[in-house]
Design an enzyme around this catalytic site. Structure first.
Site, short mmCIF file in Angstrom:
data_model
loop_
_atom_site.label_atom_id
_atom_site.label_comp_id
_atom_site.label_asym_id
_atom_site.label_seq_id
_atom_site.Cartn_x
_atom_site.Cartn_y
_atom_site.Cartn_z
N LYS A 48 0.84 -1.20 0.00
CA LYS A 48 0.00 0.00 0.00
C LYS A 48 0.88 1.24 0.00
O LYS A 48 1.99 1.23 0.54
CB LYS A 48 -0.90 0.02 1.25
CG LYS A 48 -1.90 -1.14 1.32
CD LYS A 48 -2.89 -0.95 2.46
CE LYS A 48 -3.93 -2.06 2.44
NZ LYS A 48 -4.98 -1.86 3.46
N GLY A 86 -8.18 4.73 0.56
CA GLY A 86 -9.36 4.44 -0.23
C GLY A 86 -9.12 3.40 -1.30
O GLY A 86 -9.89 3.28 -2.23
N HIS A 125 -15.80 -5.01 4.95
CA HIS A 125 -15.34 -3.66 5.23
C HIS A 125 -16.35 -3.03 6.18
O HIS A 125 -17.49 -2.78 5.79
CB HIS A 125 -15.24 -2.88 3.92
CG HIS A 125 -14.52 -1.59 4.03
ND1 HIS A 125 -13.82 -1.04 2.99
CD2 HIS A 125 -14.38 -0.75 5.06
CE1 HIS A 125 -13.28 0.09 3.39
NE2 HIS A 125 -13.61 0.29 4.64
N HIS A 163 -13.22 -0.02 -5.41
CA HIS A 163 -13.04 0.83 -4.23
C HIS A 163 -14.08 1.94 -4.11
O HIS A 163 -13.92 2.87 -3.33
CB HIS A 163 -11.63 1.41 -4.16
CG HIS A 163 -10.59 0.34 -4.26
ND1 HIS A 163 -10.49 -0.68 -3.33
CD2 HIS A 163 -9.65 0.07 -5.19
CE1 HIS A 163 -9.52 -1.50 -3.69
NE2 HIS A 163 -9.00 -1.07 -4.83
N LYS A 175 -17.79 2.47 -2.88
CA LYS A 175 -18.89 1.80 -2.19
C LYS A 175 -20.18 2.03 -2.97
O LYS A 175 -20.39 3.11 -3.53
CB LYS A 175 -19.03 2.36 -0.77
CG LYS A 175 -17.81 2.08 0.10
CD LYS A 175 -17.80 2.93 1.35
CE LYS A 175 -16.48 2.75 2.09
NZ LYS A 175 -16.24 3.85 3.06
N ASN A 221 -10.81 8.14 8.26
CA ASN A 221 -11.26 9.23 7.40
C ASN A 221 -11.64 10.41 8.27
O ASN A 221 -12.45 10.29 9.18
CB ASN A 221 -12.46 8.78 6.57
CG ASN A 221 -12.12 7.57 5.72
OD1 ASN A 221 -11.06 7.51 5.11
ND2 ASN A 221 -13.00 6.59 5.70
N ARG A 246 -13.32 13.16 7.67
CA ARG A 246 -14.34 13.98 7.02
C ARG A 246 -15.72 13.41 7.33
O ARG A 246 -15.84 12.32 7.87
CB ARG A 246 -14.16 13.91 5.50
CG ARG A 246 -14.26 12.46 5.00
CD ARG A 246 -14.25 12.33 3.49
NE ARG A 246 -14.58 10.99 3.07
CZ ARG A 246 -13.74 9.98 2.94
NH1 ARG A 246 -12.46 10.18 3.21
NH2 ARG A 246 -14.16 8.79 2.56
C1 MV4 Z 1 -6.83 -4.60 2.38
C2 MV4 Z 1 -7.34 -5.80 1.84
C3 MV4 Z 1 -6.83 -6.97 2.29
N1 MV4 Z 1 -5.85 -6.98 3.23
N2 MV4 Z 1 -5.84 -4.65 3.30
C4 MV4 Z 1 -8.24 -0.95 1.57
C5 MV4 Z 1 -9.06 0.17 1.16
C6 MV4 Z 1 -10.28 -0.45 0.63
N3 MV4 Z 1 -10.98 0.39 -0.28
C7 MV4 Z 1 -9.76 -1.71 0.02
N4 MV4 Z 1 -8.73 -2.09 0.86
C8 MV4 Z 1 -8.28 -3.34 1.09
N5 MV4 Z 1 -7.30 -3.41 2.02
C9 MV4 Z 1 -5.38 -5.83 3.70
N6 MV4 Z 1 -4.41 -5.87 4.62
C10 MV4 Z 1 -8.33 -5.74 0.89
C11 MV4 Z 1 -8.79 -4.50 0.48
C12 MV4 Z 1 -9.73 -4.56 -0.60
C13 MV4 Z 1 -9.28 -4.76 -1.93
C14 MV4 Z 1 -7.93 -4.81 -2.26
C15 MV4 Z 1 -7.51 -4.99 -3.58
C16 MV4 Z 1 -8.46 -5.10 -4.60
C17 MV4 Z 1 -9.81 -5.03 -4.32
C18 MV4 Z 1 -10.22 -4.86 -2.98
C19 MV4 Z 1 -11.57 -4.80 -2.70
C20 MV4 Z 1 -11.98 -4.62 -1.39
C21 MV4 Z 1 -11.06 -4.52 -0.36
#
Ligand code: MV4
Length: 440
Positions: free
Chosen positions: A157, A163, A207, A233, A235, A288, A290
């Site tokens: 990340k 986000g 989430h 990403h 919602k 967040n 906000r």
């Molecule tokens: C993650 C995750 C799995 N493991 N972090 C962070 C922000 C949010 N919008 C999505 N995020 C994620 N963080 C860890 N440690 C899975 C997601 C995630 C995601 C990641 C890659 C591709 C699609 C995704 C869809 C939903 C959540």
């Protein structure tokens, strides 16, 4: 309380803030680009100022133009809404240096939470479980060591991201260093900051986020929101409460969020985002700083005007809500977007006919109207449809009924997608994670 609030935003959230202002006798100033001269927020505000041409960089993200608009209208406070400059600590500082009140948290805390590595550190120090992970990765050796310790798969990340932007999943050690290099390059291009870190990748999480309010010393956690139904990403459907939590887990999650918010001395409203794994362990990922799009489901079940509370807290009032308020019933929000149902590309243009739903337990927050032309320059959110009922079953029936009443002609929308989701047996049963829409 403030006398006159400048709203540094557009669309439904600008209207939402104007309404909160009017309810408590505060004057409002709308700003708008030349593309938004006929927008509803401009019509409903007490005063308006044109701040620039259509591109956001020259209008809604143009700090000097916004400050000038506040000065010429005599506003004493600035509400940033969400998106645009809402989480820009520099803007918050400039607002304060110009003698205006910032309707948001302390800029230092915005900066702390804007950096995802420092946010993790602060939350860990406040006793919040965070996903096992690494500090900023400077060298290939550090990356390899971190993966040894964390175990595969990991997710890369960007420290300056958030986000979900700029993330990479590493399944296999042979690709680690190449993915690290490309993640750094993307982070530099996207956030002007190449710093990246690693977390254990949680494969099929839910989430879940917690709405928090603080007055600088005390804090409360106003329940959670289930936000797993998303694509790319963004919602699409949010609910309160989450069906994934039993009472004991919920108490633990909310107590943790409340303690952390108090520990950092947070003022105004904010959201702690968590991932819930299949064993129902929760892990902090981001805060967040906000008001969020989906704040309305919390408002529905708690009967609270969160934007009004945000303004009171920004004005220095102490928290006066009961620390263990209980939610009543169940609320669901669907985001109606102007987008092609097949390609998901934005679908701006003229709305030739419009009907919005109503009736018991139905709220619609929108800036659109019949014969409004959706401009191509901004995000594709047209309306938020929020339903409330005594339980999830009743809320879902109202949502089905309300979606059936929606007519938007002239542009394409995702209304049919929403109908498919809410009729899906797994959605109805509450059996879903963040990958639900990929499988639909
Ligand atoms: C993650 C995750 C799995 N493991 N972090 C962070 C922000 C949010 N919008 C999505 N995020 C994620 N963080 C860890 N440690 C899975 C997601 C995630 C995601 C990641 C890659 C591709 C699609 C995704 C869809 C939903 C959540």
């Amino acid at each position: 309380m403030f006398k006159k609030v400048l709203i540094a935003n557009r669309g439904e959230i600008a209207l939402r803030v104007i309404r909160a202002c009017r309810d408590i006798g505060v004057r409002s100033v709308a700003v708008h680009s030349t593309a938004d001269a006929d927008a509803l927020h401009v019509r409903f505000a007490d005063e308006k100022v044109c701040i620039g041409p259509p591109p956001a960089r020259q209008s809604y993200n143009n700090i000097p133009a916004l400050i000038s608009a506040a000065e010429v209208t005599g506003a004493d406070a600035v509400h940033p809404g969400y998106g645009f400059l809402a989480e820009n600590a520099e803007f918050a500082e400039v607002v304060q240096k110009c003698g205006l009140h910032w309707i948001g948290p302390q800029p230092e805390l915005m900066r702390l939470m804007g950096d995802k590595v420092s946010a993790r550190k602060a939350m860990e120090a406040a006793g919040v479980p965070v996903v096992p992970g690494s500090p900023i990765i400077e060298t290939d050796h550090q990356a390899e060591e971190a993966v040894e310790r964390i175990g595969l798969p990991v997710i890369i990340k960007a420290t300056g991201g958030g986000g979900g932007r700029g993330m990479k999943i590493v399944e296999n050690k042979t690709r680690l260093l190449a993915q690290l290099a490309s993640a750094r390059a993307e982070a530099q291009a996207g956030f002007n900051n190449p710093a990246v870190y690693l977390e254990r990748y949680i494969g099929a999480p839910r989430h879940i986020e917690v709405q928090v309010l603080g007055d600088g010393s005390a804090a409360i956690a106003m329940g959670e929101r289930e936000c797993s139904i998303q694509r790319r990403h963004q919602k699409l459907i949010e609910e309160a409460p989450s069906v994934a939590l039993d009472d004991a887990r919920r108490v633990e999650l909310l107590r943790t969020a409340r303690k952390a918010t108090a520990a950092i001395g947070y003022r105004t409203v904010g959201t702690l985002e968590f991932l819930l794994d299949e064993e129902k362990h929760f892990y902090f990922i981001e805060m967040n700083t906000r008001i969020q799009v989906e704040h309305t489901v919390t408002e529905a079940v708690f009967g609270v005007d969160l934007v009004r509370e945000q303004m009171r807290l920004a004005a220095g009032d102490p928290l006066r809500l009961h620390p263990d308020m209980r939610p009543r019933g169940h609320a669901i929000e669907v985001r109606i977007n102007a987008e092609d149902p097949v390609t998901f590309a934005p679908s701006p243009g003229l709305i030739t006919a419009l009907n919005l739903p109503g009736g018991p337990g139905v709220r619609v927050d929108t800036h659109i109207y019949a014969h409004y032309r959706v401009p191509p320059y901004y995000d594709s959110l047209l309306a938020k449809l929020i339903v409330h009922g005594e339980n999830r079953h009743v809320a879902l029936a109202r949502l089905r009924r309300a979606l059936g009443e929606v007519v938007v002609e002239g542009i394409k929308t995702n209304v049919e997608l929403h109908k498919r989701v809410i009729d899906h047996p797994d959605f109805i049963a509450g059996r879903f994670d963040t990958h639900f829409l990929e499988r639909l």
